[in-house]
Design a protein around this motif. Structure first.
Motif, PDB file in Angstrom:
ATOM      1  N   GLU A  81       0.707  -0.675   0.336  1.00 34.86           N
ATOM      2  CA  GLU A  81      -0.150  -0.189   0.155  1.00 34.86           C
ATOM      3  C   GLU A  81       0.663   1.152   0.145  1.00 34.86           C
ATOM      4  O   GLU A  81       0.454   2.576  -0.396  1.00 34.86           O
ATOM      5  CB  GLU A  81      -1.284  -0.423   1.190  1.00 34.86           C
ATOM      6  CG  GLU A  81      -2.373  -1.290   1.203  1.00 34.86           C
ATOM      7  CD  GLU A  81      -3.241  -1.349   2.144  1.00 34.86           C
ATOM      8  OE1 GLU A  81      -2.495  -0.251   3.776  1.00 34.86           O
ATOM      9  OE2 GLU A  81      -3.871  -1.914   2.047  1.00 34.86           O
ATOM     10  N   LEU A  85       0.660   4.194  -3.045  1.00 35.63           N
ATOM     11  CA  LEU A  85       0.795   5.648  -2.689  1.00 35.63           C
ATOM     12  C   LEU A  85       1.336   6.474  -3.087  1.00 35.63           C
ATOM     13  O   LEU A  85       1.692   7.565  -2.989  1.00 35.63           O
ATOM     14  CB  LEU A  85       0.590   5.613  -0.726  1.00 35.63           C
ATOM     15  CG  LEU A  85      -0.512   5.266  -0.592  1.00 35.63           C
ATOM     16  CD1 LEU A  85      -0.711   5.522   1.465  1.00 35.63           C
ATOM     17  CD2 LEU A  85      -2.011   6.072  -1.702  1.00 35.63           C
ATOM     18  N   GLN A  88       1.145   6.800  -6.640  1.00 38.08           N
ATOM     19  CA  GLN A  88       0.452   7.878  -7.045  1.00 38.08           C
ATOM     20  C   GLN A  88      -0.033   9.427  -6.652  1.00 38.08           C
ATOM     21  O   GLN A  88       0.603  10.584  -7.112  1.00 38.08           O
ATOM     22  CB  GLN A  88      -0.780   7.197  -6.030  1.00 38.08           C
ATOM     23  CG  GLN A  88      -2.456   7.885  -6.062  1.00 38.08           C
ATOM     24  CD  GLN A  88      -3.181   7.619  -4.897  1.00 38.08           C
ATOM     25  OE1 GLN A  88      -3.657   6.804  -4.949  1.00 38.08           O
ATOM     26  NE2 GLN A  88      -3.809   8.756  -4.258  1.00 38.08           N
ATOM     27  N   ALA A  89       1.382   9.456  -5.379  1.00 38.19           N
ATOM     28  CA  ALA A  89       1.897  11.228  -4.983  1.00 38.19           C
ATOM     29  C   ALA A  89       2.978  11.502  -5.908  1.00 38.19           C
ATOM     30  O   ALA A  89       2.445  12.162  -6.297  1.00 38.19           O
ATOM     31  CB  ALA A  89       2.358  11.151  -3.674  1.00 38.19           C
ATOM     32  N   GLU A  94      -3.591  12.662  -5.210  1.00 41.69           N
ATOM     33  CA  GLU A  94      -3.329  12.951  -3.625  1.00 41.69           C
ATOM     34  C   GLU A  94      -4.099  11.596  -3.182  1.00 41.69           C
ATOM     35  O   GLU A  94      -4.421  11.165  -3.108  1.00 41.69           O
ATOM     36  CB  GLU A  94      -4.572  14.090  -3.074  1.00 41.69           C
ATOM     37  CG  GLU A  94      -4.076  15.893  -3.814  1.00 41.69           C
ATOM     38  CD  GLU A  94      -5.445  15.699  -5.170  1.00 41.69           C
ATOM     39  OE1 GLU A  94      -5.736  16.520  -5.508  1.00 41.69           O
ATOM     40  OE2 GLU A  94      -4.871  14.631  -5.874  1.00 41.69           O
ATOM     41  N   THR A  95      -2.804  11.609  -1.595  1.00 39.26           N
ATOM     42  CA  THR A  95      -2.797  10.264  -0.967  1.00 39.26           C
ATOM     43  C   THR A  95      -4.542  10.588   0.408  1.00 39.26           C
ATOM     44  O   THR A  95      -5.020   9.947   0.600  1.00 39.26           O
ATOM     45  CB  THR A  95      -1.753   9.924  -0.245  1.00 39.26           C
ATOM     46  OG1 THR A  95      -1.790  11.387   0.816  1.00 39.26           O
ATOM     47  CG2 THR A  95      -1.065   9.661  -1.052  1.00 39.26           C
ATOM     48  N   GLU A  96      -4.572  11.493   0.019  1.00 43.43           N
ATOM     49  CA  GLU A  96      -5.659  12.981   0.970  1.00 43.43           C
ATOM     50  C   GLU A  96      -6.667  13.789   0.568  1.00 43.43           C
ATOM     51  O   GLU A  96      -5.613  14.600   0.258  1.00 43.43           O
ATOM     52  CB  GLU A  96      -5.418  12.471   2.556  1.00 43.43           C
ATOM     53  CG  GLU A  96      -6.621  12.925   4.191  1.00 43.43           C
ATOM     54  CD  GLU A  96      -5.857  13.319   4.963  1.00 43.43           C
ATOM     55  OE1 GLU A  96      -6.380  13.381   5.573  1.00 43.43           O
ATOM     56  OE2 GLU A  96      -5.539  14.580   4.482  1.00 43.43           O
ATOM     57  N   LYS A 123      -6.713   4.782  -3.738  1.00 45.03           N
ATOM     58  CA  LYS A 123      -6.043   4.679  -3.238  1.00 45.03           C
ATOM     59  C   LYS A 123      -5.857   6.367  -1.678  1.00 45.03           C
ATOM     60  O   LYS A 123      -5.754   6.126  -1.285  1.00 45.03           O
ATOM     61  CB  LYS A 123      -4.728   4.524  -3.329  1.00 45.03           C
ATOM     62  CG  LYS A 123      -4.384   2.897  -3.816  1.00 45.03           C
ATOM     63  CD  LYS A 123      -4.336   2.063  -2.341  1.00 45.03           C
ATOM     64  CE  LYS A 123      -4.182   0.806  -3.232  1.00 45.03           C
ATOM     65  NZ  LYS A 123      -4.021  -0.176  -2.197  1.00 45.03           N
ATOM     66  N   THR A 124      -6.749   7.213  -2.836  1.00 44.99           N
ATOM     67  CA  THR A 124      -6.801   8.167  -2.094  1.00 44.99           C
ATOM     68  C   THR A 124      -7.834   8.437  -0.576  1.00 44.99           C
ATOM     69  O   THR A 124      -9.547   8.126  -1.400  1.00 44.99           O
ATOM     70  CB  THR A 124      -7.255   9.168  -3.340  1.00 44.99           C
ATOM     71  OG1 THR A 124      -6.327   9.725  -4.202  1.00 44.99           O
ATOM     72  CG2 THR A 124      -7.123  10.645  -2.209  1.00 44.99           C
TER      73      THR A 124
END
Length: 311
Positions: A81, A85, A88-89, A94-96, A123-124
């Motif tokens: 994970e 992340l 992805q970033a 965004e992670t969040e 995943k966000t």
């Protein structure tokens, strides 16, 4: 102290348990069986424990081996994970993503958007919150959220992007069995002085609070959200203005009744989407693209396009 438990050792242990043999695990890991045996033997030696019961024909974990495997799988999952992340970033997602909705709106359409987004970028992490009146602008100004849906009125400062969705219309409403319903309309101002106003309190922490639809000179009941305000008025605890799109069900069920006042009607309130212009996140861009396809209908609230939301 450096732990002898490596990710490679955990993956090897996991493969052996799933495939039920050292040889099959070696095939899965593209290694020779002797390399798999060495990895496990080295781990056992460094830990000072036996992970497998070698008195049996098939690879069988000892209780300690089972413990290491179960906890190790959590580590492997967390590592996968974290890798996703990080990738992805690096790609701009965004992670969040923190979304703040004004209490004026019904959350249904927003949840539909969140669901569509998670099919694109699962995943966000979405952090969803609700504010009242100026509280949405306060949250954005204080960097407690990335996106506001349903912001009322003008932005409090520079640096915000704003997209108008439409206008919310408010009606003066009371419980269907309220004494005011027995009086001729339009009601004079003197007729409502004896009844408390129910107010959804502004949730701003730092910006000046905003007041909407207050009827001066009367007692007040302050509640935390529009939903609470609607329920309080349905129960006859007080009176006040309510957004038309939020009370269609209560009107149809006969729990609320709209009355007219001998006064100018409350002006419609512009409802907008707002964000920080310096935020270049792809998740925010995705939401803005969909929200700009939507509109705020005074009768039904925030509405999806007729063709739905494209993913």
């Amino acid at each position: 102290m450096i732990s002898p438990i490596t990710l490679d050792a955990l993956r090897t242990l996991d493969a052996i348990e799933r495939r039920q043999s050292f040889a099959a695990a070696a095939d899965e890991l593209f290694r020779v069986p002797s390399a798999v045996s060495y990895t496990i033997s080295k781990l056992e030696e460094d830990l000072g424990v036996e992970l497998f019961d070698r008195t049996r024909r098939k690879a069988a974990l000892t209780p300690v081996g089972r413990l290491v495997l179960e906890q190790g799988r959590k580590i492997l999952k967390a590592t996968d994970e974290l890798t996703a992340l990080a990738q992805q970033a690096a790609d701009g997602w965004e992670t969040e993503l923190r979304i703040c909705m004004d209490s004026l709106l019904n959350a249904g359409a927003v949840y539909d958007l969140i669901g569509a987004f998670h099919r694109v970028c699962p995943k966000t992490e979405i952090r969803f919150s609700e504010e009242v009146l100026g509280g949405t602008w306060d949250a954005l100004n204080d960097n407690r959220c990335d996106l506001v849906i349903g912001a009322e009125g003008a932005a409090p400062a520079q640096g915000f992007g704003v997209h108008a969705l439409g206008h919310a219309v408010f009606e003066f409403a009371v419980a269907a069995d309220h004494p005011l319903t027995q009086l001729p309309q339009p009601l004079p101002a003197s007729a409502i002085l004896d009844y408390p106003t129910v107010i959804a309190a502004d949730s701003s922490r730092h910006l000046p609070v905003r007041s909407q639809g207050l009827l001066d000179g009367r007692s007040r009941i302050l509640v935390p959200t529009i939903e609470h305000k609607i329920e309080a008025q349905c129960k006859g605890l007080g009176i006040g203005y309510l957004p038309r799109h939020r009370i269609a069900k209560q009107l149809a069920e006969g729990r609320l009744k709209i009355l007219t006042l001998d006064a100018p009607p409350r002006p419609p309130v512009e409802v907008s989407v707002a964000w920080r212009k310096d935020n270049a996140g792809k998740g925010l861009k995705w939401f803005l693209g969909r929200l700009k396809q939507m509109e705020f209908d005074a009768e039904r609230g925030l509405r999806m396009p007729v063709t739905g939301i494209a993913e």
